[in-house]
Design a protein around this motif. Structure first.
Motif, short mmCIF file in Angstrom:
data_model
loop_
_atom_site.label_atom_id
_atom_site.label_comp_id
_atom_site.label_asym_id
_atom_site.label_seq_id
_atom_site.Cartn_x
_atom_site.Cartn_y
_atom_site.Cartn_z
N ASP A 76 0.86 -1.18 0.00
CA ASP A 76 0.00 0.00 0.00
C ASP A 76 0.90 1.24 0.00
N PHE A 99 0.16 4.17 0.49
CA PHE A 99 -0.29 5.13 1.50
C PHE A 99 0.05 4.67 2.92
N HIS A 132 0.57 -1.94 -6.44
CA HIS A 132 -0.04 -1.18 -5.35
C HIS A 132 -1.40 -1.73 -4.95
N TYR A 181 -3.86 -0.31 -3.00
CA TYR A 181 -4.28 0.95 -2.38
C TYR A 181 -5.29 0.73 -1.26
N TRP A 196 -7.25 -2.50 -8.78
CA TRP A 196 -7.86 -1.21 -8.44
C TRP A 196 -9.37 -1.27 -8.64
N ARG A 243 -11.17 -3.05 -5.73
CA ARG A 243 -10.88 -2.61 -4.35
C ARG A 243 -12.14 -2.53 -3.51
N TYR A 257 -10.44 -1.92 2.25
CA TYR A 257 -10.55 -0.64 1.53
C TYR A 257 -11.51 0.30 2.25
N ARG A 286 -9.82 3.45 3.98
CA ARG A 286 -10.16 4.67 3.22
C ARG A 286 -10.84 5.67 4.14
N TYR A 334 -7.75 12.74 -0.91
CA TYR A 334 -7.91 11.36 -1.36
C TYR A 334 -9.01 11.23 -2.42
N GLU A 343 -8.20 9.39 -5.91
CA GLU A 343 -9.01 8.29 -6.44
C GLU A 343 -9.53 8.61 -7.83
N LEU A 388 -6.65 8.01 -10.17
CA LEU A 388 -6.37 6.60 -10.34
C LEU A 388 -7.45 5.90 -11.15
#
Length: 276
Positions: free
Chosen positions: A156, A158, A178, A180, A218, A221, A227, A231, A244, A248, A251
Motif C-alpha cells: 500500500d 499510502f 499497489h 491501495y 484497483w 478494491r 478498503y 479509506r 484522497y 481516487e 487513479l
C-alpha cells in the motif's frame, strides 16, 4: 507426499510434492502470535490443491529468520530442486522479507513479496515502530536480493510499508504493485479481491501482466473490507478527504485507460478463484 527435508532447533523445511514438474514454490512464514508444531506451511493447502510442488520454510519464532543454520537449511532445499525448474519464492511481511533476502541463495527466478520489510535493523529503519525481531543478532539483514529474479512487491503506497519498498528499490530492480488502502493487510486484501491466485499462478507460468493485473486490482478494491475501513480512516479531516478524493479520481482515470488497452486475460479453469 509431505516430507521434512531439513530440521534443526530453529527451522524446518517441508516439501509437499505436486504434479507440476516445471515450477516449484518456496514459501516463508510471516510473523505469527503462536506457532503450533502441527501447523501447515504458508500457503500449503493452496499449492497442494492446485498440484504445485512447494517447499515451506517454518521457523522457531519471530526472529525474522536470523538463524545461523539458515544457510544449511536452504542449501538442502536448493539441492532437492531439479535442474531447469522455475523457482518462485513467496512470502508476506516477515516472510516477504525472507523471500527477498534469501532469493540469491535459492537462485530464484521470481519473488512475490507482499508488504515486505527492507530491514529490521533499528540503525537502518529507526522510524519503524510496529515490530522488531525477537533477537538482536541480525545475521542476514543485508543479503542482497537476486539480481536476475523478477521481484514483484505488492504494498500500500499510502502505508508506512512504502518506506521499506523505497529502500529495497535501491538494492534491486523491483516490480512495484499497489494495493491501495490495504494497509499492511495485503494478503487478506488480495484474497478478498479474488486476485491472489491470479498473481501466483501467472507468475509461476511466466505469463504475469503487471499493468493489467494492477488495473483489475484497483477496479476490485470495493470488494475488500480493508478498503472501506482504511479509506475512511484516512479521511477524518476535510482537507484529507479532498486530497484522497482527487487521488481516487486520478487513479480511476489512469487504470480505466490501462484496462481498456490491456484487459486481464481470463484464467484457465484450475486458476479460477474459489475463495479458499
Amino acid at each position: 507426499m509431505r516430507k521434512a527435508l531439513f530440521r534443526s532447533e530453529n527451522i524446518e523445511v517441508v516439501k509437499v510434492s505436486g504434479g507440476h514438474t516445471d515450477v516449484v514454490f518456496v514459501t516463508f512464514e510471516p510473523k505469527l502470535l503462536v506457532r503450533p508444531p502441527e501447523r501447515s506451511g504458508f500457503g500449503e493447502a493452496f499449492f497442494a490443491k492446485r498440484g504445485y510442488t512447494a517447499y515451506h520454510v517454518r521457523c522457531r519464532g519471530n526472529d525474522w529468520y536470523h538463524y545461523p543454520d539458515m544457510e544449511a537449511g536452504l542449501a538442502a532445499l536448493r539441492a532437492d530442486i531439479p535442474p531447469a525448474t522455475r523457482v518462485v519464492l513467496y512470502g508476506s511481511s516477515m516472510g516477504g522479507y525472507a523471500a527477498l533476502r534469501f532469493s540469491n541463495w535459492l537462485r530464484a527466478d521470481a519473488v512475490i513479496a507482499l508488504a515486505p520489510q527492507a530491514s529490521v535493523d533499528p540503525t537502518r529503519v529507526g522510524w519503524e515502530k510496529r515490530w522488531a525481531p525477537e533477537t538482536s543478532v541480525l545475521i542476514w539483514d543485508r543479503l542482497p536480493p537476486h539480481p536476475n529474479a523478477a521481484c514483484y512487491v505488492v504494498y500500500d503506497p499510502f502505508d508506512a510499508d512504502r518506506r521499506h519498498v523505497a529502500i529495497l528499490r535501491r538494492e534491486a530492480a523491483l516490480v512495484p504493485l499497489h494495493s491501495y488502502f490495504s494497509g499492511h493487510h495485503v494478503t487478506e486484501y488480495l484474497m478478498e479481491s479474488g486476485l491472489l491466485e491470479s498473481l501466483l499462478v501467472s507468475v509461476a507460468r511466466g505469463e504475469f501482466d503487471p499493468p493489467a493485473w494492477q488495473a483489475e486490482l484497483w477496479r476490485r478494491r470495493l470488494m475488500t473490507s480493508y478498503y472501506s475501513v482504511i479509506r475512511l480512516r484516512k479521511c477524518r479531516t476535510l482537507l484529507r478527504r479532498w486530497r484522497y478524493d482527487l487521488i481516487e479520481r486520478w487513479l480511476d482515470l489512469r487504470y480505466r485507460r490501462v484496462a481498456a488497452r490491456r484487459p486481464l486475460a481470463a484464467l484457465p479453469l484450475e486458476a479460477v478463484p474459489r475463495g479458499d
